[in-house]
Design a protein around this motif. Structure first.
Motif, PDB file in Angstrom:
ATOM      1  N   LEU A  17      39.650  -1.252 -53.611  1.00 33.78           N
ATOM      2  CA  LEU A  17      40.360  -2.617 -52.692  1.00 33.78           C
ATOM      3  C   LEU A  17      39.106  -3.314 -51.962  1.00 33.78           C
ATOM      4  N   MET A  18      37.709  -2.352 -51.783  1.00 33.37           N
ATOM      5  CA  MET A  18      36.824  -3.175 -51.413  1.00 33.37           C
ATOM      6  C   MET A  18      36.112  -4.162 -52.305  1.00 33.37           C
ATOM      7  N   VAL A  19      36.398  -3.659 -53.601  1.00 32.75           N
ATOM      8  CA  VAL A  19      35.896  -4.501 -54.706  1.00 32.75           C
ATOM      9  C   VAL A  19      36.642  -5.738 -54.883  1.00 32.75           C
ATOM     10  N   HIS A  20      38.110  -5.702 -54.889  1.00 30.87           N
ATOM     11  CA  HIS A  20      38.542  -7.098 -54.563  1.00 30.87           C
ATOM     12  C   HIS A  20      38.216  -7.700 -53.447  1.00 30.87           C
ATOM     13  N   ALA A  21      38.147  -7.318 -52.503  1.00 29.27           N
ATOM     14  CA  ALA A  21      37.661  -7.851 -51.217  1.00 29.27           C
ATOM     15  C   ALA A  21      36.488  -8.608 -51.414  1.00 29.27           C
ATOM     16  N   VAL A  22      35.428  -7.964 -52.018  1.00 38.14           N
ATOM     17  CA  VAL A  22      34.093  -8.610 -52.269  1.00 38.14           C
ATOM     18  C   VAL A  22      34.268  -9.867 -53.211  1.00 38.14           C
ATOM     19  N   ILE A  23      34.952  -9.562 -54.365  1.00 39.01           N
ATOM     20  CA  ILE A  23      35.115 -10.584 -55.458  1.00 39.01           C
ATOM     21  C   ILE A  23      35.775 -11.760 -54.808  1.00 39.01           C
TER      22      ILE A  23
END
Length: 379
Positions: A17-23
């Motif tokens: 979920l953090m990956v999606h937030a960063v992207i």
């Protein structure tokens, strides 16, 4: 511009979920930036390829770190690696967004600290940017770790501690440094997606286990003998309230095994969800009547959406999270009785919609927006 999203993986749904937030933020601010992700057992090529991320070649094995060699490789050779094989080196990366979540501290190995320090120092020497996104940090008590961190952390462009305890752990190393800030977990800005198969969520209470609760990283020994009992009590309580208990696996085989243990102990007929899409996991949490959760980002997803959530803890990050959302009463202990569990769940439902708690949710979402402004200013 080539940005590495560091510390990411696809098994832990919070990390993903953090990956999606960063992207999401990179696309909004730097739409032409290229993404890089390193390989690890929980980050398979297929998942990285879906995001269009280049693969980072790391020349490190245990105590031997040869990544400095990448800066000596001819540019033409590195360009060939990138365009022919989709492989880039440390020397190609312009920015590191460290989204490790919780990877640096006494509960983890010293090799991780040594490698981190070397990477930060090399980044500074070559004009790259190294930014820690909000995460739990510390404690740091090993002398070797402190020696590495005292040299490296002041050279980072930004360090975002996720809560006060982590902030103090880093402050004890770098002092009053302008690169040190405190911001909350940033997944609170991500909108979940509700899958079609999850229906009647208002009648369902999720139970989200965490294998760390009974693992060696948890120094609260009472949980090891009480954890399964507490989860079984939770199932019984939910049924007594006329609601449906549902087990949600938030991370891999370890958590899945606990789900199966609870299911078998409670009759073997519980609904069990193994959702691979973190956006759908957040959507499921947001649509539920309540949650009993041992995964940090499961707790964040519930608290930030106003869903009643009882939590358990194996790290300081949980205590600070519940304090911030003004719901410390909802963090339960291993000695909790069945009756106390029912009372705590009632309290959680009251606090979830409290005026102060609503203001706290809005405050932390604004804090996350401010964090991203700071990140892109420093980058």
């Amino acid at each position: 511009m080539m940005i590495e999203i560091k510390g990411s993986q696809f098994v832990n749904k919070g990390a993903e979920l953090m990956v999606h937030a960063v992207i999401e933020q990179i696309k909004a601010n730097w739409p032409d930036a290229e993404l890089v992700m390193a390989t690890n057992p929980n980050s398979p090529y297929v998942e990285r390829a879906k995001l269009g991320a280049y693969q980072k070649l790391s020349i490190r094995k245990n105590i031997i770190d040869l990544n400095f060699i990448s800066y000596k490789l001819p540019v033409k050779f590195r360009t060939w690696l990138k365009h022919k094989w989709g492989i880039v080196t440390e020397a190609d990366i312009t920015h590191v967004f460290d989204a490790s979540g919780f990877a640096y501290g006494d509960q983890w190995g010293s090799l991780t600290i040594k490698a981190l320090a070397g990477e930060i120092i090399r980044s500074k020497a070559h004009g790259q940017k190294y930014l820690f996104l909000p995460q739990a940090l510390g404690p740091f008590t090993r002398s070797k770790d402190l020696s590495y961190l005292k040299k490296a952390l002041p050279q980072a462009d930004l360090i975002c501690a996720r809560e006060e305890t982590s902030y103090q752990h880093v402050k004890g190393i770098v002092g009053e440094n302008s690169n040190l800030h405190q911001f909350p977990d940033f997944t609170n800005l991500v909108t979940g997606v509700l899958p079609d198969y999850f229906v009647n969520g208002d009648q369902k209470v999720l139970i989200i286990p965490n294998s760390n609760m009974v693992g060696s990283r948890n120094n609260q020994s009472a949980w090891k003998s009480n954890y399964l009992r507490v989860l079984q009590d939770a199932v019984a309580m939910i049924r007594e309230l006329g609601l449906q208990p549902v087990l949600l696996n938030h991370e891999g085989a370890g958590d899945g095994a606990i789900c199966e243990q609870v299911n078998q102990a409670c009759g073997g007929d519980l609904e069990l969800i193994h959702e691979t899409d973190p956006l759908k996991v957040k959507g499921i949490i947001g649509a539920s009547h309540g949650v009993i959760c041992s995964r940090f980002h499961g707790c964040v997803s519930a608290l930030s959406q106003g869903v009643p959530c009882l939590g358990t803890s194996w790290s300081h990050k949980y205590e600070r999270l519940y304090e911030e959302y003004l719901q410390s009463e909802c963090l339960i202990t291993p000695e909790i009785t069945a009756e106390q569990l029912r009372e705590a769940f009632s309290t959680a439902k009251q606090l979830a919609c409290g005026e102060k708690q609503v203001k706290a949710r809005d405050h932390f979402k604004q804090q996350s927006k401010d964090m991203w402004k700071t990140v892109f200013q420093r980058a």
